[in-house]
Design a protein around this motif. Structure first.
Motif, PDB file in Angstrom:
ATOM      1  N   GLY A  89       0.920  -1.181  -0.079  1.00 35.14           N
ATOM      2  CA  GLY A  89      -0.043  -0.090  -0.084  1.00 35.14           C
ATOM      3  C   GLY A  89       0.794   1.190   0.073  1.00 35.14           C
ATOM      4  N   ARG A  90       2.256   1.148  -0.283  1.00 32.66           N
ATOM      5  CA  ARG A  90       2.911   2.410  -0.159  1.00 32.66           C
ATOM      6  C   ARG A  90       3.523   2.885  -1.599  1.00 32.66           C
ATOM      7  NH1 ARG A  90       6.586   1.358   5.354  1.00 32.66           N
ATOM      8  NH2 ARG A  90       4.962   0.561   6.479  1.00 32.66           N
ATOM      9  N   GLY A  91       2.969   2.022  -2.862  1.00 33.17           N
ATOM     10  CA  GLY A  91       3.389   2.539  -4.049  1.00 33.17           C
ATOM     11  C   GLY A  91       4.648   1.671  -4.650  1.00 33.17           C
ATOM     12  N   ILE A  92       5.071   0.606  -3.792  1.00 33.34           N
ATOM     13  CA  ILE A  92       6.240   0.124  -4.036  1.00 33.34           C
ATOM     14  C   ILE A  92       6.072  -0.723  -5.501  1.00 33.34           C
ATOM     15  CG2 ILE A  92       7.861  -1.786  -3.523  1.00 33.34           C
ATOM     16  CD1 ILE A  92       7.245  -0.959  -0.533  1.00 33.34           C
ATOM     17  N   ALA A  93       4.942  -1.542  -5.657  1.00 32.02           N
ATOM     18  CA  ALA A  93       4.779  -2.229  -6.837  1.00 32.02           C
ATOM     19  C   ALA A  93       4.674  -1.417  -8.106  1.00 32.02           C
ATOM     20  CB  ALA A  93       3.574  -3.302  -6.663  1.00 32.02           C
ATOM     21  N   ALA A  94       3.807  -0.119  -8.065  1.00 32.04           N
ATOM     22  CA  ALA A  94       3.687   0.625  -9.022  1.00 32.04           C
ATOM     23  C   ALA A  94       5.148   1.296  -9.489  1.00 32.04           C
ATOM     24  CB  ALA A  94       2.762   1.647  -8.629  1.00 32.04           C
ATOM     25  N   VAL A 144      -3.229  -1.685  -9.950  1.00 27.25           N
ATOM     26  CA  VAL A 144      -1.750  -1.037 -10.049  1.00 27.25           C
ATOM     27  C   VAL A 144      -1.336  -0.993 -11.216  1.00 27.25           C
ATOM     28  CG1 VAL A 144       0.568  -1.504  -8.959  1.00 27.25           C
ATOM     29  CG2 VAL A 144      -1.436  -1.793  -7.453  1.00 27.25           C
ATOM     30  N   TYR A 145      -1.604  -2.010 -11.877  1.00 33.37           N
ATOM     31  CA  TYR A 145      -0.776  -2.298 -13.371  1.00 33.37           C
ATOM     32  C   TYR A 145      -1.513  -1.218 -14.285  1.00 33.37           C
ATOM     33  CZ  TYR A 145       1.453  -6.385 -11.308  1.00 33.37           C
ATOM     34  OH  TYR A 145       2.046  -7.086 -10.483  1.00 33.37           O
ATOM     35  N   GLU A 146      -2.752  -1.096 -13.970  1.00 35.41           N
ATOM     36  CA  GLU A 146      -3.511  -0.283 -14.857  1.00 35.41           C
ATOM     37  C   GLU A 146      -3.237   1.028 -14.664  1.00 35.41           C
ATOM     38  OE1 GLU A 146      -7.589  -1.477 -14.549  1.00 35.41           O
ATOM     39  OE2 GLU A 146      -7.628  -2.779 -16.212  1.00 35.41           O
ATOM     40  N   ARG A 147      -2.863   1.554 -13.396  1.00 31.93           N
ATOM     41  CA  ARG A 147      -2.374   2.839 -13.169  1.00 31.93           C
ATOM     42  C   ARG A 147      -1.084   3.299 -13.760  1.00 31.93           C
ATOM     43  NH1 ARG A 147      -4.537   1.871  -8.073  1.00 31.93           N
ATOM     44  NH2 ARG A 147      -2.664   1.407  -7.060  1.00 31.93           N
ATOM     45  N   VAL A 148      -0.297   1.958 -13.891  1.00 30.04           N
ATOM     46  CA  VAL A 148       0.920   2.450 -14.706  1.00 30.04           C
ATOM     47  C   VAL A 148       0.899   2.372 -16.340  1.00 30.04           C
ATOM     48  CG1 VAL A 148       3.293   1.576 -14.978  1.00 30.04           C
ATOM     49  CG2 VAL A 148       2.262   1.222 -12.739  1.00 30.04           C
ATOM     50  N   GLY A 149      -0.350   1.910 -16.650  1.00 32.81           N
ATOM     51  CA  GLY A 149      -0.331   1.988 -18.166  1.00 32.81           C
ATOM     52  C   GLY A 149      -0.815   0.679 -18.865  1.00 32.81           C
ATOM     53  N   TYR A 150      -0.971  -0.461 -18.182  1.00 35.15           N
ATOM     54  CA  TYR A 150      -1.232  -1.691 -18.698  1.00 35.15           C
ATOM     55  C   TYR A 150      -2.572  -1.930 -18.941  1.00 35.15           C
ATOM     56  CZ  TYR A 150       3.707  -3.331 -17.897  1.00 35.15           C
ATOM     57  OH  TYR A 150       4.849  -3.511 -17.898  1.00 35.15           O
TER      58      TYR A 150
END
Length: 255
Positions: A197-202, A232-238
């Motif tokens: 929940g801290r944005g690490i994956a993104a 998470v991935y969709e926010r990055v553009g996937y």
């Protein structure tokens, strides 16, 4: 995109330490583990296997004491799944895959975004392997072999990235294969439970995706494990592009 993803799967398996090609299939094996996710086969795009081709493929796995198993994009080889099912193969899973292109990539721009690094020492590779083992709930144990696989990925033209906590320990990361057929596969995105929940994956996903575009890939693709990770991935553009099918031959059905 199915043909490109499947062509990548073939090229990527051909990079394994041991490769066997038979009857329209490519099987890739990693000798230091019997993990089925590290030892599997995939068909050539458009393959139309006969009964004897499937039997030969099963034999390739059985002579190594491994579970006969395949991962592939079914629309790229429509005749394969029916031939495997006729031989007793059963569905393990059907995973949707997402694709990012330079046009859709949206890197996190917050001042609070975690700092992403590349491992450079044996200790960092080992600590990242341990962090990922914890992130995935013990599906695999941390090991020298796991750390070595991460190191090989980076040295062979892929990329590995991680994030530290304020005290300096590694809390999450991922890796991406070297590009092939104009695309690359991003996998193993994991964060220790206490740091989610801290944005690490993104942050890690964006950094790896940018690294592959810088190396000439026209796209990067991945599979997700749940709706939370998908967001998470969709926010990055996937974006969704297709599905991948996982089939294996249950021990009770093996000839």
């Amino acid at each position: 995109m199915d043909i490109q993803v499947q062509s990548f799967a073939v090229a990527n398996l051909r990079r394994r330490p041991v490769v066997v090609e038979t009857g329209g299939f490519v099987a890739g094996f990693t000798p230091d583990t019997d993990n089925p996710y590290m030892n599997y086969a995939t068909p050539l795009p458009g393959a139309k296997p006969m009964e004897q081709d499937v039997a030969a493929l099963i034999g390739v796995f059985r002579e190594r004491g491994l579970l006969p198993r395949l991962e592939f994009a079914p629309q790229a080889a429509p005749a394969v799944a029916p031939a495997l099912r006729a031989a007793g193969f059963a569905t393990e899973a059907v995973h949707e895959y997402l694709v990012c292109t330079p046009h859709t990539l949206t890197a996190p721009e917050s001042a609070d975004s975690p700092r992403v690094e590349s491992p450079a020492t044996e200790e960092e590779f080992a600590e990242l392997d341990a962090a990922l083992a914890e992130a995935f709930g013990g599906v695999f144990a941390p090991s020298p072999q796991g750390a070595a696989r991460l190191r090989r990925t980076q040295r062979s033209g892929g990329a590995v990235r991680f994030v530290r906590d304020p005290e300096g320990g590694i809390v999450g990361g991922a890796s991406c294969s070297p590009p092939a057929e104009g695309t690359a596969e991003l996998s193993g995105v994991g964060t220790r439970p206490a740091y989610r929940g801290r944005g690490i994956a993104a942050a890690v996903t964006a950094a790896l995706t940018e690294a592959m575009f810088a190396r000439g890939a026209g796209s990067v693709w991945l599979e997700y494990s749940g709706e939370g990770s998908r967001r998470v991935y969709e926010r990055v553009g996937y974006r969704p592009q297709g599905t991948r099918l996982y089939l294996s031959l249950p021990p009770t059905r093996q000839p």
